[in-house]
Every structure is written in structure tokens, then in C-alpha cells.
Scaffold this active site. Structure first.
Site, PDB file in Angstrom:
ATOM      1  N   LYS A 185      60.578  15.718  32.470  1.00 29.30           N
ATOM      2  CA  LYS A 185      61.889  16.229  32.083  1.00 29.30           C
ATOM      3  C   LYS A 185      62.929  16.002  33.191  1.00 29.30           C
ATOM      4  O   LYS A 185      62.579  15.677  34.330  1.00 29.30           O
ATOM      5  CB  LYS A 185      61.782  17.728  31.751  1.00 29.30           C
TER       6      LYS A 185
HETATM    7  C1  LIG Z   1      58.418  18.855  26.649  1.00 29.43           C
HETATM    8  C2  LIG Z   1      58.754  19.609  25.427  1.00 29.43           C
HETATM    9  C3  LIG Z   1      58.112  20.820  25.110  1.00 29.43           C
HETATM   10  C4  LIG Z   1      56.907  21.330  25.856  1.00 29.43           C
HETATM   11  O1  LIG Z   1      57.112  21.636  27.172  1.00 29.43           O
HETATM   12  P1  LIG Z   1      55.874  21.640  28.200  1.00 29.43           P
HETATM   13  O2  LIG Z   1      56.486  22.152  29.463  1.00 29.43           O
HETATM   14  O3  LIG Z   1      55.388  20.234  28.325  1.00 29.43           O
HETATM   15  O4  LIG Z   1      54.844  22.554  27.648  1.00 29.43           O
HETATM   16  C5  LIG Z   1      58.545  21.530  24.002  1.00 29.43           C
HETATM   17  N1  LIG Z   1      59.539  21.065  23.220  1.00 29.43           N
HETATM   18  C6  LIG Z   1      60.162  19.900  23.479  1.00 29.43           C
HETATM   19  C7  LIG Z   1      61.273  19.461  22.585  1.00 29.43           C
HETATM   20  C8  LIG Z   1      59.768  19.117  24.571  1.00 29.43           C
HETATM   21  O5  LIG Z   1      60.368  17.938  24.791  1.00 29.43           O
END
Ligand SMILES: *Cc1c(COP(=O)(O)O)cnc(C)c1O
Length: 371
Positions: A185
Site C-alpha cells: 500500500k
Molecule cells: C489491501 C486491502 C485490504 C486488506 O488489507 P490487509 O492489510 O492486507 O489485510 C482490504 N481491502 C482492500 C480494498 C485492500 O486493497
């Protein structure tokens, strides 16, 4: 020219030397988890940077989504988008909630407010939209519907770190917003996540739920989970926060360059920026239209032979996975816009350390393969 593998993203890391003093602090304090000093400091720093009232840190975004639903006591049916990462809908199933998929808007690919009302039933208790690629949802329209039908709104804001809409954080809309700090992210703590909420009482309940439901040494009030962020991840987050401004600036440059240099390639369409928004440039999706000459999947495969690993976010749709596809709302006829987008979208490499020559490699390949 270099032909090294080029991925859709590359984790953004601070110089290791900058991280070492905080690591020493963690070692010396002997607080490794359970809301230690780094955890508290990082929560305060994030509230200030993001312009939000309350934040509760988690070990990842998925546990934060699960807990947000539990904190608001959501049951029955929840309206959500099929055009997202699978964790969005998984958080509903883990809570025994039935996801109801509603189609997306053809321009920003977010949940289409005009189609929400028709999906509301007496069992509906909440809406869970996603600010897809960090492009803000139509928060005003969603709020209006939620108010009219007395529904809660939980935004999956995993893509929206630092995004603003009409001059304020997009995380301030709805009842809660959920962030992910996963390595891929815009802002990462290796693994991590958070819930943004509005008042101290709600944050307290969230903090209890992320710690097994303990309210004191001997009292457990709910089947809470272990979702706590460790001191290591919080310390890393504090260092990362020093670099986020520069990272977002660099992403903005890459975004602008893609838009300028892809503009004259027939059939390659960039998603338009959202009016009135401050973006974080978390992804760079393009739609591969028929005029391009070859299909999205052909372009995707051809780029891989050149060592460029673009990603088909979000294909397949969540509603196509086996645990969802039997739901009435998962029928393709109910989700034509989402299906169309899932067939055409391709996310190109974008990350702060992407060099101009590597970006040019991506553009040149796309140009050479088109009509
Ligand atoms: C990455 C993501 C998640 C999950 O987050 P994690 O920290 O990997 O558990 C949930 N929703 C969306 C839209 C994502 O891109």
C-alpha cells in the site's frame, strides 16, 4: 537497456539507519505489544497527519474490517461492491453477514449510489463501500441513503491513505473507515491496519475488541480477536510517516507523466482524477478498449514477456469467487459495469522509486503493441 523485472509496486522503505534508533527504544523499553509507547505515539501522529479524531491500530487491514463490523454490531445484510480486493467481502462472511453486491459507477468504479436503494431489504443494516484506487466515493449521496434508511456506513479505505475530498480527509465520512498498511500500500508498516472512528467511546470498544474483548484484567465482554499492532510495526510507521509527503509527491509526478504520454494511444483510457480531491496516486489503472487492437489479457501477457508485471486489479470480481457466486446479487446481469471494468482494467507500475527510464519502458511497450 535494462530488462529487469518491473512490478506493479515496490515497497517503500525508509533508510534502515533511520529506523535503528526506534528499534533500540523498543528493545530498551521491553514493551513489544499491547498498546505500548510506540503504539500510542503512532496513533497520535496518524490522527494529526490524517486530520481525524480517533484511530485504533491493527495488525492488518482485514482484522480491522472484521472488528469495525463487530464494533458497530452489524448483522443481516450489508451492501457492498464486487469491484475490490476479496478481503472486503470476506470480512462480512467472517461475521456471518450476507454480502449484497451492487454495481459500480462507470466513471470512478466505486459503488454506484443510484443503484443502492433497490438492493435495500428489511435485513439491510449497513453499506460497505470502497474508495477504489483511492478515488473518493460519492460520500454525500451514500450518507443521504444511509440516513434515510438508518444504515451504518463502513468505508473500506485501504487505498485512501492521505486522500482528501473537498478539503478534508475522506476518512471522516461514514461511521468508520478502515485503512491497510500492508507492504503493497501507499503507506506501509510491513503489515498493519487501522480503524478511524469519531469518538473516544467507540475507540475504547474497538480497542477492547482487538484485545480478545478484555475490558479489564478479569472481564471479557465480547468474542474479540487478537488484532493488536506490535511495537515493531508502530515504530516503523512513525519513521515511514516522515517520508510520506515526498512519496506522495513522487507518485503524483509518475501519474502526471503516464497521463501525458499515454494520452495519444488509441484505446488506452486513464481513469479521470476525481474533481475536488487530493489524490494519493496509489494505483495507475488504465482501461484497454477495443480500439487498442489487442485485448487487455493479450496486453497483460505480452508485457510479462518483457518482464513488466502489470496487474489486473480487480479481476476476477469478488462476486465470481466460489463462496460468493451463488448469491442472487452476484449474478453477472446484476453487475454489468463491474464485469466490463474487470475485463478491461490493467494497473501499471507506480511507486516512488520507479525511474523515468523504467516508466518509459512501460509506455514504449504499450505503444508498440497497439494498433
Ligand atoms: C489491501 C486491502 C485490504 C486488506 O488489507 P490487509 O492489510 O492486507 O489485510 C482490504 N481491502 C482492500 C480494498 C485492500 O486493497
Amino acid at each position: 537497456m535494462s530488462d529487469k523485472p518491473l512490478y506493479v509496486t515496490e515497497p517503500h522503505l525508509p533508510p534502515l539507519e533511520e529506523f535503528l534508533p526506534s528499534l533500540r527504544e523498543v528493545w530498551d523499553s521491553k514493551f513489544l505489544t499491547n498498546g505500548g509507547p510506540m503504539h500510542q505515539k503512532f496513533e497520535r501522529a496518524l490522527c494529526e497527519y490524517l486530520g481525524v479524531e480517533q484511530i485504533a491500530l491493527f495488525s492488518n487491514g482485514t482484522l480491522a474490517l472484521l472488528t469495525a463490523l463487530q464494533a458497530l454490531r452489524i448483522t443481516g445484510e450489508v451492501i457492498t461492491t464486487p469491484y475490490s480486493f476479496v478481503a472486503t467481502a470476506h470480512s462480512l462472511l467472517w461475521n456471518g453477514i450476507k454480502p449484497v453486491f451492487v454495481d459500480v459507477d462507470p466513471v470512478n468504479l466505486n459503488l454506484d449510489p443510484a443503484k443502492i436503494e433497490a438492493a435495500i431489504t428489511p435485513q439491510t443494516t449497513a453499506i460497505m463501500p470502497v474508495h477504489c484506487y483511492g478515488h473518493p466515493c460519492d460520500v454525500a449521496a451514500i450518507e443521504k441513503i444511509a440516513d434515510r434508511y438508518n444504515l451504518k456506513v463502513i468505508y473500506d479505505a485501504a487505498h485512501s491513505f492521505g486522500v482528501e475530498s473537498d478539503g478534508q480527509s475522506v476518512l471522516n465520512f461514514g461511521d468508520m473507515s478502515v485503512l491497510s498498511f500492508h507492504a503493497t500500500k501507499v503507506f506501509n508498516t510491513f503489515e498493519g491496519g487501522a480503524i478511524v472512528c469519531k469518538d473516544a467511546k467507540t475507540k475504547l470498544r474497538i480497542d477492547q475488541l482487538k484485545n480478545f474483548g478484555f475490558v479489564d484484567e478479569t472481564t471479557v465482554v465480547a468474542p474479540g480477536i487478537n488484532g493488536k499492532m506490535s511495537e515493531f510495526n508502530a515504530a516503523l510507521g512513525l519513521v515511514q510517516l516522515q517520508h510520506i509527503g515526498e512519496a506522495l509527491r513522487r507518485r503524483g509526478e509518475i501519474d502526471a507523466r503516464y497521463r501525458a504520454l499515454l494520452a495519444d494511444i488509441p484505446g488506452i483510457e486513464c481513469l479521470p482524477p476525481s474533481p475536488g480531491s487530493k489524490h494519493n496516486y496509489s494505483y495507475f489503472p488504465v482501461l484497454v478498449k477495443p480500439e487498442y487492437g489487442i485485448t487487455r489479457d493479450e496486453l497483460y501477457a505480452a508485457m510479462r514477456t518483457k518482464n513488466i508485471y502489470a496487474r489486473r486489479y480487480f479481476y476476477p470480481l469478488i462476486s465470481s469467487f466460489p463462496m460468493y457466486r451463488a448469491l442472487p446479487s452476484a449474478a453477472a446481469a446484476n453487475l454489468p459495469v463491474a464485469h466490463h471494468a474487470a475485463e478491461q482494467v490493467l494497473c501499471l507500475p507506480i511507486f516512488p522509486s520507479l525511474t523515468e527510464s523504467d516508466q518509459q519502458r512501460v509506455i514504449d511497450v504499450i505503444r508498440s503493441l497497439g494498433r
